[in-house]
Scaffold this motif. Structure first.
Motif: not given
Length: 483
Positions: A435-448
Motif C-alpha cells: 500500500s502507498g500509505s499505511v496509517w497506524i492507529n488513525q484514519g487517513s490524514r493527507i498532509s502536504p
C-alpha cells in the motif's frame, strides 16, 4: 442555495457561459433538486485555456522566486478568508457534510507548504567520470499541466496538485467533474483576486469529451489524473498519442486491520468514520475491508455498530450531520444492487443497513443507510470491487500472517490501516502491506509533508511532499566542457 445564473468556465480572467457543448444541470444530492446550471468545456474551450496558460506561465516564470513565493502566500491568505464559502460550495457539489470542512482547509495548508519551496528549488552539481567538466542537474517546469479531478474531491485534488504545480513554475488547466464543479470554480476566481496572472489557473468543468480533448492537447506538458482505473486506461491511451506523461491516483479497497491488543473503542470510532460514514463511503481512501482478529471480533462488532447507529444522518449543510447522501440516483441504485447481490450470494451476513432512507425530508435526497456485512469472504465480489458507497465488510483473521495475506489479496494498494498497541507489530505489519500509505492507529490524514499515492492498480506517482513537487518538474542536465 440555488444559483440564479449560468455558472461559466474560467479561462484567463473570463467567465465563459456560451460554449461548444451542452450545459449541465447540477443536482444537489441532499434534495435531488437542480441548484445550478453549469457551462461545460469542449475541445475549443480547452484550446483557449491552454493558450491562456502558456501566456500566463511566461509571466509567472519572469517573476523572481521571492515574488512567486509571496504570490502563493497571498493566495493562501485569500483562501483562508473564504474557507467557509469554499466548504459550503463543496457541500453543494456532492453532498459531503459541511462538518468535513477539512477539504477546504487543505487548500490553504498545501499552498503555504509549497510556497516555501519556491525559493529553495535547488539543483545539483556533480563530478563527471574521467573529465573535469562542470555538470549541472536542474529541474524545470513542464509549462502547462492538466489536472483532472473526480467529483468526490475537487478541493482535495486542487490542494494537492495546484500548489506544487504552481510552486514548480507551471500554469494549470484544472478540469473538475461536471457533477461537482462549484468549489473549484470559486477557487479559480480567488486565484485571480489574489493577484496571480490571469490564465495561470484555468478551471473548466467538462464531461468525458472535454477531458479527452485536454489529455490529447499537444500544448499540455503533463497530466495528473485522479479517478477510477477504467477511466485511467482511457486517459493513458489518449495521452499516448502525444507521449504526454501521466500521473494517476486511482481507487482503493483498503484493508483496516484490528488486532486483539488494539484500543477497541478508539478503533471502532476511527473505522466507522474511515469506512461508511466519511463522505458516505465515496472516497478512494474508504477502509471498506475491516479485518478483525477472531478473539475480539464480537466485541469490536458491538462497538462498531454502536458508533454507526449513533451517527447523525441529515442535511449535509447542518454542522451536526455526520452522514449525508450519495452523489446521485444512479449511484444509489448501483450501490443497493451491490448489497442485494452480496446478500443473495451469501457473501456475508447483513448486520445493519442496506436500504434507502425514505423518512421525511431525506426521502427527496439520495440517502442510503450505512451498511455493514459480517463474516465476509475476501474472495467475494463485494470485497474485490470498489463499491464507492457506505458499504463495508467485516472479515475475520486468526494471526498476523493471515491478516497481511488477506489485506494484500486485492488488485488495489492505496491505503491500509492498522490498529494495535504493539509497536513492533505496527512496524512489521506496515512494511509487509502492499500500500502507498499505511496509517497506524488513525484514519487517513493527507498532509502536504507526506507523499500520497498508490501501489498496483491504485495508480503511479505521488502528491504531497518533495515527491509530489517533483511530479511537476522535468529534469535537465547541463554539461560545460572544461577540457
Amino acid at each position: 442555495m440555488p444559483f440564479d445564473r449560468v455558472i461559466g468556465l474560467l479561462v484567463g480572467s473570463d467567465r465563459i457561459t456560451s460554449t461548444s457543448v451542452d450545459r449541465h444541470s447540477h443536482i444537489y444530492p441532499g434534495t435531488g433538486e437542480c441548484n445550478a446550471t453549469v457551462a461545460l468545456a469542449g475541445a475549443k474551450e480547452m484550446d483557449l485555456a491552454v493558450s491562456a496558460g502558456k501566456e500566463a506561465q511566461r509571466q509567472w516564470a519572469a517573476l523572481t522566486v521571492d515574488q512567486r513565493r509571496d504570490a502563493l502566500i497571498d493566495l493562501a491568505d485569500v483562501v483562508h478568508e473564504h474557507l467557509g464559502e469554499l466548504a459550503e460550495l463543496n457541500t453543494h457539489d456532492y453532498g459531503v457534510p459541511i462538518s468535513y470542512a477539512g477539504n477546504a482547509i487543505m487548500v490553504e495548508q498545501f499552498l503555504r507548504h509549497f510556497a516555501g519551496y519556491v525559493d529553495k528549488l535547488h539543483g545539483l552539481s556533480t563530478p563527471v567520470s574521467g573529465s573535469p567538466d562542470l555538470n549541472f542537474i536542474e529541474r524545470e517546469p513542464y509549462g502547462v499541466v492538466g489536472v483532472i479531478a473526480p467529483w468526490n474531491g475537487s478541493l482535495v485534488v486542487a490542494a494537492s496538485c495546484l500548489a506544487p504545480a504552481l510552486a514548480a513554475g507551471n500554469a494549470v488547466v484544472f478540469k473538475p467533474s461536471e457533477v461537482a464543479p462549484l468549489a473549484a470554480l470559486r477557487l479559480g476566481e480567488l486565484c485571480i483576486e489574489a493577484g496571480l496572472p490571469p490564465g495561470l489557473v484555468n478551471v473548466l468543468p467538462a464531461a468525458a469529451d472535454g477531458g479527452d480533448a485536454l489529455v490529447r492537447h499537444p500544448g499540455i506538458g503533463k497530466i495528473h489524473f485522479t479517478g477510477g482505473d477504467q477511466t485511467a486506461r482511457a486517459v493513458l491511451k489518449a495521452a499516448a498519442d502525444n507521449l504526454t506523461p501521466v500521473v494517476t491516483e486511482l481507487g482503493g479497497k483498503s484493508a483496516n486491520l484490528i488486532f486483539a491488543d488494539a484500543d477497541l473503542d478508539a478503533a471502532a470510532v476511527r473505522s466507522a468514520h474511515q469506512g461508511p460514514l466519511m463522505q458516505s463511503g465515496q472516497s478512494c481512501a474508504c477502509a471498506s475491508r475491516i479485518l478483525v482478529q477472531d478473539t475480539v471480533y464480537d466485541a469490536f462488532v458491538e462497538r462498531f455498530l454502536g458508533v454507526i447507529d449513533a451517527a447523525r444522518i441529515g442535511d449535509p449543510l447542518e454542522p451536526a450531520t455526520a452522514f449525508g447522501p450519495v452523489i446521485s440516483e444512479a449511484a444509489l441504485t448501483r450501490i443497493l444492487s451491490v448489497v442485494d447481490q452480496a446478500v443473495g450470494d451469501r457473501a456475508g451476513e447483513l448486520l445493519t443497513g442496506g436500504q434507502r432512507i425514505t423518512v421525511g425530508a431525506l426521502a427527496r435526497g439520495y440517502y442510503i443507510e450505512p451498511t455493514v456485512l459480517g463474516n465476509v469472504d475476501n474472495g467475494s465480489t463485494l470485497t474485490q470491487t470498489e463499491t464507492f458507497g457506505p458499504v463495508v465488510s467485516l472479515i475475520r483473521f486468526s494471526d498476523e500472517a493471515e491478516a497481511v495475506r488477506i489485506a494484500n489479496d486485492t488488485r488495489y494498494g492505496l491505503n491500509a490501516f492498522v490498529h494495535t498497541r504493539d509497536l513492533n507489530r505496527a512496524h512489521t505489519v506496515a512494511r509487509q502491506l502492499e500500500s502507498g500509505s499505511v496509517w497506524i492507529n488513525q484514519g487517513s490524514r493527507i498532509s502536504p509533508q507526506g507523499p500520497y499515492g498508490g501501489y498496483k492498480h491504485s495508480g503511479a506517482g505521488r502528491t504531497g511532499g518533495l515527491e509530489g513537487l517533483q511530479e511537476f518538474q522535468q529534469v535537465k542536465n547541463i554539461r560545460i566542457g572544461l577540457g
